[in-house]
Enzyme design. Structure first.
Site, PDB file in Angstrom:
ATOM      1  N   ASP A 237       0.807  -1.221   0.000  1.00 42.12           N
ATOM      2  CA  ASP A 237       0.000   0.000   0.000  1.00 42.12           C
ATOM      3  C   ASP A 237       0.843   1.275   0.000  1.00 42.12           C
ATOM      4  O   ASP A 237       0.292   2.371   0.040  1.00 42.12           O
ATOM      5  CB  ASP A 237      -0.956   0.006   1.194  1.00 42.12           C
ATOM      6  CG  ASP A 237      -0.252   0.141   2.537  1.00 42.12           C
ATOM      7  OD1 ASP A 237       0.981   0.197   2.576  1.00 42.12           O
ATOM      8  OD2 ASP A 237      -0.954   0.172   3.571  1.00 42.12           O
TER       9      ASP A 237
ATOM     10  N   TYR B 116      10.861   4.826   1.483  1.00 43.59           N
ATOM     11  CA  TYR B 116      11.798   3.823   1.984  1.00 43.59           C
ATOM     12  C   TYR B 116      13.213   4.004   1.443  1.00 43.59           C
ATOM     13  O   TYR B 116      14.157   3.440   2.007  1.00 43.59           O
ATOM     14  CB  TYR B 116      11.298   2.414   1.649  1.00 43.59           C
ATOM     15  CG  TYR B 116      10.175   1.970   2.555  1.00 43.59           C
ATOM     16  CD1 TYR B 116      10.427   1.303   3.746  1.00 43.59           C
ATOM     17  CD2 TYR B 116       8.851   2.236   2.221  1.00 43.59           C
ATOM     18  CE1 TYR B 116       9.402   0.906   4.579  1.00 43.59           C
ATOM     19  CE2 TYR B 116       7.812   1.846   3.055  1.00 43.59           C
ATOM     20  CZ  TYR B 116       8.091   1.182   4.230  1.00 43.59           C
ATOM     21  OH  TYR B 116       7.073   0.799   5.058  1.00 43.59           O
TER      22      TYR B 116
END
Length: 442
Positions: A172, A263
């Site tokens: 997600d 990330y």
């Protein structure tokens, strides 16, 4: 009226599940159900959620049959979809994943770096067992897998079950970022159409248009270069999560061609993140003391009631919406657009054909199909090649129980780099995970 389905939620003791159940209620006209099977191997956690989940469904979805079980044969015998979000080792092992690398001066994160490696090894074992249990009963059941680290799990499942076309791995994070982009641009999320490429938790947005075809990418990029990036739900996030988004701004001070996923911070700013981290209190502790605590307390309070209102019902506009919308798109062959995880096979023309890449594509009755992207530039290709090889070696280390391949994998990872650190953290992780996986020098 659309045909209704039976779903199994595997890992139903997760703190995410009450909100997923709420989302299923919200989507009941779009994705109608006749049965929901709540399955977990941990009855204690499952019972903690059960009263709440049953009350929600009895109140707002009385036509649905509810089964709660710890028996995989009951869970998987007659189901159309398995919604899977297992955490092998639960929070206790996540704590190890995050804290142990920090003691070696390395990034401590549950899906990236050494922690992601250890979690990946546990997840591969659990997912292999789960797929085998499901397939014992049916070849047609769709497995919608949300188990992390998705990149390693997706690649491993493709290697272990190469002919299984009904396993779909989901994440997600791009969905969540698009929701944040929509808030910045003051448009509806469903009106945004991105172009994107990468590996899971390792990718970039390259274009963004609205439904009329107007280019919004430069406007968004200029905003992110000049304003702090905040998630759409910033008021609900802890400081460490807010720092994660702000580091998108920092990345773009150096490389502003594309907009990265959050990330990537762990691969570019590792020493800074390590210096800011508390090896005794990490994200797992934050989650336990905030989001999970709130969910458990809500479930306990509401679960004791005889009735409830819609205001009492938990929902999740990212995780829940994505999971249900994907199932809906498969069930009714809608071919709606998502950021998908698929085998490359020429989508990125100058990248490994067997890699599991993350790109924009569609999902329908035949699964996920990625849109052709074309050639990627040397900088991104170089970064992705090392990351893919780390993922591949991790999968091979798991399948072959090979210590040397595990050591090579960690040495390739940008959060580690140095072989002496790779060996030190690998040995520590192997000792901590001996109940879950083992390795041998071949």
């Amino acid at each position: 009226m659309r045909k209704s389905h039976t779903i199994t939620i595997s890992g139903a003791g997760s703190a995410r599940v009450p909100a997923l159940v709420g989302t299923l209620v919200e989507y009941k006209e779009r994705f109608p159900l006749n049965k929901i099977i709540l399955y977990d191997i941990d009855m204690e956690r499952l019972q903690y959620m059960e009263n709440y989940d049953r009350l929600v469904l009895r109140t707002f979805y009385p036509e649905v049959e509810v089964i709660v079980t710890t028996d995989p044969d009951v869970a998987y015998a007659n189901t159309d979809f398995v919604f899977c979000q297992m955490r092998a080792g639960k929070g206790e092992m996540r704590s190890v994943d995050e804290k142990l690398p920090l003691k070696q001066g390395l990034v401590g994160q549950e899906t990236c770096g050494p922690g992601g490696f250890a979690y990946g090894m546990r997840s591969l074992a659990a997912m292999k067992e789960m797929v085998e249990q499901v397939r014992k009963h049916s070849k047609d059941t769709w497995i919608l897998n949300y188990t992390n680290p998705a990149a390693i799990v997706a690649l491993g499942l493709d290697r272990m079950f190469p002919d299984d076309k009904r396993i779909l791995n989901l994440c997600d994070q791009p969905f969540s970022l698009l929701k944040s982009f929509a808030k910045i641009l003051e448009v509806k999320q469903e009106d945004l159409f991105p172009r994107y490429f990468g590996l899971n938790h390792f990718g970039w947005f390259t274009e963004l248009k609205d439904k009329e075809g107007n280019d919004l990418f430069d406007k968004l990029r200029d905003f992110l270069k000049n304003h702090d990036f905040k998630p759409f739900n910033a008021e609900q996030r802890s400081k460490s999560w807010l720092d994660t988004y702000v580091r998108v701004n920092k990345y773009m001070q150096y490389f502003d061609e594309y907009i990265p996923t959050t990330y990537l911070q762990y691969y570019f700013f590792g020493p800074e993140i390590v210096a800011e981290s508390d090896p005794n209190y990490t994200r797992v502790d934050e989650a336990r003391d905030s989001r999970e605590k709130e969910v458990f307390e809500t479930c306990e309070r509401i679960g004791k009631q005889v009735t409830m209102t819609k205001e009492d019902m938990l929902t999740n506009s990212v995780f829940g919406n994505l999971m249900v919308e994907v199932a809906e798109s498969i069930a009714y062959d809608l071919n709606n657009e998502f950021v998908v995880l698929v085998k490359n096979n020429g989508i990125l023309t100058n990248f490994e054909k067997d890699a599991i890449v993350e790109v924009v594509g569609t999902i329908g009755k035949d699964g996920a199909k990625g849109y052709p992207f074309g050639e990627i530039k040397p900088f991104y290709k170089g970064l992705m090649q090392a990351q893919y090889d780390y993922e591949l070696l991790t999968v091979e280390a798991f399948m072959e129980k090979d210590y040397v391949k595990a050591l090579q994998a960690l040495t390739l990872n940008r959060t580690v780099i140095y072989p002496e650190k790779a060996k030190a953290v690998l040995d520590d992780l192997m000792e901590a995970n001996k109940d879950y996986w083992t390795l041998e020098v071949k």
